[in-house]
Structure formats: structure tokens, C-alpha cells
Design a protein around this motif. Structure first.
Motif, mmCIF file in Angstrom:
data_model
loop_
_atom_site.group_PDB
_atom_site.id
_atom_site.type_symbol
_atom_site.label_atom_id
_atom_site.label_comp_id
_atom_site.label_asym_id
_atom_site.label_seq_id
_atom_site.Cartn_x
_atom_site.Cartn_y
_atom_site.Cartn_z
ATOM 1 N N ARG A 29 0.825 -1.212 0.000
ATOM 2 C CA ARG A 29 0.000 0.000 0.000
ATOM 3 C C ARG A 29 0.861 1.265 0.000
ATOM 4 N NH1 ARG A 29 -4.643 1.970 3.735
ATOM 5 N NH2 ARG A 29 -5.273 3.693 2.402
ATOM 6 N N GLY B 38 -7.574 7.231 6.226
ATOM 7 C CA GLY B 38 -6.658 6.239 5.666
ATOM 8 C C GLY B 38 -5.789 6.764 4.543
ATOM 9 N N GLY C 200 -3.344 8.913 4.871
ATOM 10 C CA GLY C 200 -1.959 9.101 5.301
ATOM 11 C C GLY C 200 -1.675 10.432 5.965
ATOM 12 N N LYS C 201 -2.705 11.101 6.462
ATOM 13 C CA LYS C 201 -2.500 12.411 7.095
ATOM 14 C C LYS C 201 -1.746 12.254 8.431
ATOM 15 C CE LYS C 201 -6.991 13.276 7.109
ATOM 16 N NZ LYS C 201 -7.462 11.980 6.564
ATOM 17 N N THR C 202 -2.203 11.306 9.239
ATOM 18 C CA THR C 202 -1.528 11.075 10.519
ATOM 19 C C THR C 202 -0.116 10.561 10.287
ATOM 20 O OG1 THR C 202 -3.656 10.482 11.437
ATOM 21 C CG2 THR C 202 -1.744 9.875 12.745
ATOM 22 N N SER C 203 0.034 9.696 9.294
ATOM 23 C CA SER C 203 1.372 9.163 9.001
ATOM 24 C C SER C 203 2.325 10.281 8.620
ATOM 25 C CB SER C 203 1.299 8.136 7.870
ATOM 26 O OG SER C 203 0.493 7.052 8.249
HETATM 27 P P1 ADP Z 1 -5.307 9.168 8.060
HETATM 28 O O1 ADP Z 1 -4.690 9.924 9.185
HETATM 29 O O2 ADP Z 1 -5.375 9.953 6.783
HETATM 30 O O3 ADP Z 1 -6.641 8.565 8.405
HETATM 31 P P2 ADP Z 1 -3.215 7.232 8.548
HETATM 32 O O4 ADP Z 1 -1.925 7.905 8.289
HETATM 33 O O5 ADP Z 1 -3.627 7.051 9.983
HETATM 34 O O6 ADP Z 1 -4.355 7.936 7.701
HETATM 35 O O7 ADP Z 1 -3.177 5.769 7.935
HETATM 36 C C1 ADP Z 1 -3.050 5.545 6.553
HETATM 37 C C2 ADP Z 1 -3.131 4.062 6.294
HETATM 38 O O8 ADP Z 1 -1.925 3.434 6.690
HETATM 39 C C3 ADP Z 1 -4.249 3.368 7.040
HETATM 40 O O9 ADP Z 1 -4.828 2.440 6.174
HETATM 41 C C4 ADP Z 1 -3.549 2.688 8.191
HETATM 42 O O10 ADP Z 1 -4.209 1.510 8.557
HETATM 43 C C5 ADP Z 1 -2.190 2.378 7.591
HETATM 44 N N1 ADP Z 1 -1.125 2.385 8.591
HETATM 45 C C6 ADP Z 1 -0.843 3.397 9.441
HETATM 46 N N2 ADP Z 1 0.237 3.080 10.207
HETATM 47 C C7 ADP Z 1 0.626 1.836 9.815
HETATM 48 C C8 ADP Z 1 1.700 0.950 10.218
HETATM 49 N N3 ADP Z 1 2.575 1.298 11.169
HETATM 50 N N4 ADP Z 1 1.799 -0.242 9.583
HETATM 51 C C9 ADP Z 1 0.932 -0.586 8.608
HETATM 52 N N5 ADP Z 1 -0.093 0.193 8.176
HETATM 53 C C10 ADP Z 1 -0.241 1.385 8.772
#
Ligand code: ADP
Length: 277
Positions: free
Chosen positions: A30, A53, A55-58
Motif C-alpha cells: 500500500r 486512511g 496518510g494524514k496522521t502518518s
Molecule cells: P489518516 O490519518 O489519513 O486517516 P493514517 O496515516 O492514519 O491515515 O493511515 C493511513 C493508512 O496506513 C491506514 O490504512 C492505516 O491503517 C495504515 N497504517 C498506518 N500506520 C501503519 C503501520 N505502522 N503499519 C501498517 N499500516 C499502517
């Protein structure tokens, strides 16, 4: 000819508050984003939009050094991400604090100060107090600063979180949906506090939100993330039917109603589209 006093221009920080180059983040197969180049200049307000999902938090975790990029680079005020966290302020979502919490407002704010910076002696304590008092006044929380935070309203608690994020004089503010669950009046208060600081101190703002309208007048640029695709530009450039249809790969209409932006997709009538629509 009259002589003029030439005022020296204030010292300008030249480096970007945030710099991403060819940034890619993927989890297994992904891909959240790839080829992301982004500079945020001092004082700029960037809204990060996108469905759950996307990737904003990421992205925020990358900037804090909690998540490694798959490739490319991420810098905060000229340092590799994770090495300049003391120059970042973080405002989380508003969540009600436990009503039993006896911590005072000013103590919550003080947690935002790096304990070692001024030492723990008398002078250090005086400096910490001065800074906490100043930021409490800035957010209008002086009146309830000595009350237990658990007894304050959601809006009052959120002002204190803003103060906690600002007390260390950050150069980059990461805001993680800080208006969520606030009423309209408090949404306005909190966004105006953030706006005032970036104008007075040149603090760059990265503001993650589902809903652009409460901050639309403040936003310089938008980073819109959808399922591995993204676009960066002014709200007028990015928030068009054509662009969002391309990003979501489904017909989307962007309407302007009384100065607000309404996004209407095949399966949604709210501002943003749910994942997978
Ligand atoms: P948002 O903040 O936009 O909702 P996230 O950044 O929280 O999005 O997550 C983006 C995607 O990456 C989600 O599908 C989440 O499940 C996945 N994800 C986040 N962290 C991890 C990780 N450490 N390992 C695998 N998948 C992850």
C-alpha cells in the motif's frame, strides 16, 4: 532633504519550516504517497485534507521522526525529521479530560516547555513562569489557569492545549484536527489563535482537517491526499470538480455556497468522501 530612519528588517529565517523531497511512504503493497515534494515557508498555513486512511496522521508521524519514509527525505527547520522536535508544537484533537484530573491549567501548559532549557534554579523557574503567564494571556486563559483542568469546558481545555503547543515558541505547528467536537464559537477562537501566532511569529502551520470551511479564510495552500494520489496548491486551484474527480477517480462536484466549499460525490453529501467511495 529630510533624513529617514531606516529600520532594519527583522531577521528572517530562510530555511523552510518543513521540507519533503521525493517522499514516499508505503506499508507493504500500500502506497500512501510517492514523489511528494513540499516546502512550507515560515508563517505559511497549509491544510492537509483527505479521506480516512489517506496518510494524514502518518505524515505527522514522519515529521516527528516516529515513522521512517520508505524513500526520499523529510526535514524540519533544516534538520532531519525527529531531530528538531523541540521546535515543533503539537495541537491534538479536543477530547474531554477526566473530570477528576487535578492538574491545573498552568501546569498543563508548562508541560509544553523543555525542562532543561532554562535550568531548574530560581531564574529558570521565574523564566518558565513568565513564559507560561504570557501564553496563558495570549490564548485568553489567565482567568482559569489555576483551576483543575478536569473541571473546565471543552473549549477552555482546547485553549490550554493551544497554549501548551505555543509555549515553547515553535517554528512549526502540527495541528491534528484541533477543531473536531468544538462548537462553532470555539472553532473560531482556536483557529484565530493559531492564525494570530503564525502572523506575529512566523510559525508555519500544518493543519490536518476533514473540514476546510472553518479555516478556509486562513489557508494558503492545500495538500489533498487520496489513496496514493495527491495535489498541492491554493484552495481555488485544488478544490475543483475536475481535480477531485481525478483524485477520487469517481465523479465529484465541488460547489461554492455562501463562501463555503461543498464537496458532493457519488456516495457522499458531506465535505469529504469516505474511504473507498
Ligand atoms: P489518516 O490519518 O489519513 O486517516 P493514517 O496515516 O492514519 O491515515 O493511515 C493511513 C493508512 O496506513 C491506514 O490504512 C492505516 O491503517 C495504515 N497504517 C498506518 N500506520 C501503519 C503501520 N505502522 N503499519 C501498517 N499500516 C499502517
Amino acid at each position: 532633504m529630510t533624513s529617514k530612519t531606516v529600520l532594519a528588517a527583522p531577521a528572517r529565517r530562510r530555511e523552510a519550516a518543513l521540507r519533503l523531497r521525493s517522499a514516499r511512504l508505503s506499508y507493504g503493497e500500500r502506497v500512501l504517497w510517492d514523489g511528494l515534494d513540499l516546502d512550507i515557508r515560515p508563517g505559511e498555513f497549509l491544510a492537509v485534507l483527505g479521506p480516512n486512511g489517506s496518510g494524514k496522521t502518518s505524515l505527522m508521524r514522519v515529521l516527528l521522526g516516529q515513522q521512517q519514509l520508505s524513500s526520499g527525505s523529510a526535514e524540519v527547520v533544516g534538520h532531519p525529521a525527529g531531530k528538531a522536535n523541540h521546535r515543533i508544537g503539537y495541537i491534538p484533537q479536543q477530547r474531554a479530560l477526566d473530570s477528576q484530573l487535578v492538574l491545573r491549567g498552568r501546569d498543563l501548559v508548562g508541560l509544553g516547555l523543555d525542562g532543561h532549557r532554562w535550568g531548574l534554579g530560581l531564574r529558570g523557574r521565574a523564566e518558565r513562569r513568565r513564559r507560561v503567564d504570557r501564553v496563558l494571556a495570549e490564548v485568553g486563559a489567565t482567568e482559569y489557569a489555576d483551576q483543575p483542568v478536569g473541571l473546565l469546558s471543552g473549549g477552555e481545555q482546547q485553549r490550554l492545549r493551544v497554549a501548551q503547543a505555543l509555549v515553547g515558541d515553535p517554528e512549526l505547528l502540527l495541528c491534528d484536527e484541533p477543531l473536531l467536537s468544538l462548537d462553532l464559537a470555539n472553532q473560531r477562537v482556536v483557529s484565530e489563535l493559531i492564525d494570530a501566532r503564525r502572523r506575529s511569529a512566523g510559525t508555519a502551520v500544518l493543519f490536518v482537517t476533514h473540514e476546510i470551511n472553518p479555516v478556509l479564510p486562513l489557508v494558503d495552500r492545500v495538500l489533498y491526499l487520496v489513496d496514493g494520489r495527491f495535489q498541492i496548491g491554493s484552495p481555488d486551484e485544488v478544490m475543483t470538480s475536475e481535480n477531485l474527480t481525478r483524485l477520487y477517480r469517481t465523479p465529484v462536484d465541488v460547489l461554492r455556497v455562501r463562501g463555503q466549499i461543498v464537496v458532493v460525490g457519488a456516495q457522499n453529501s458531506a465535505h469529504h468522501l469516505p474511504e473507498g467511495s
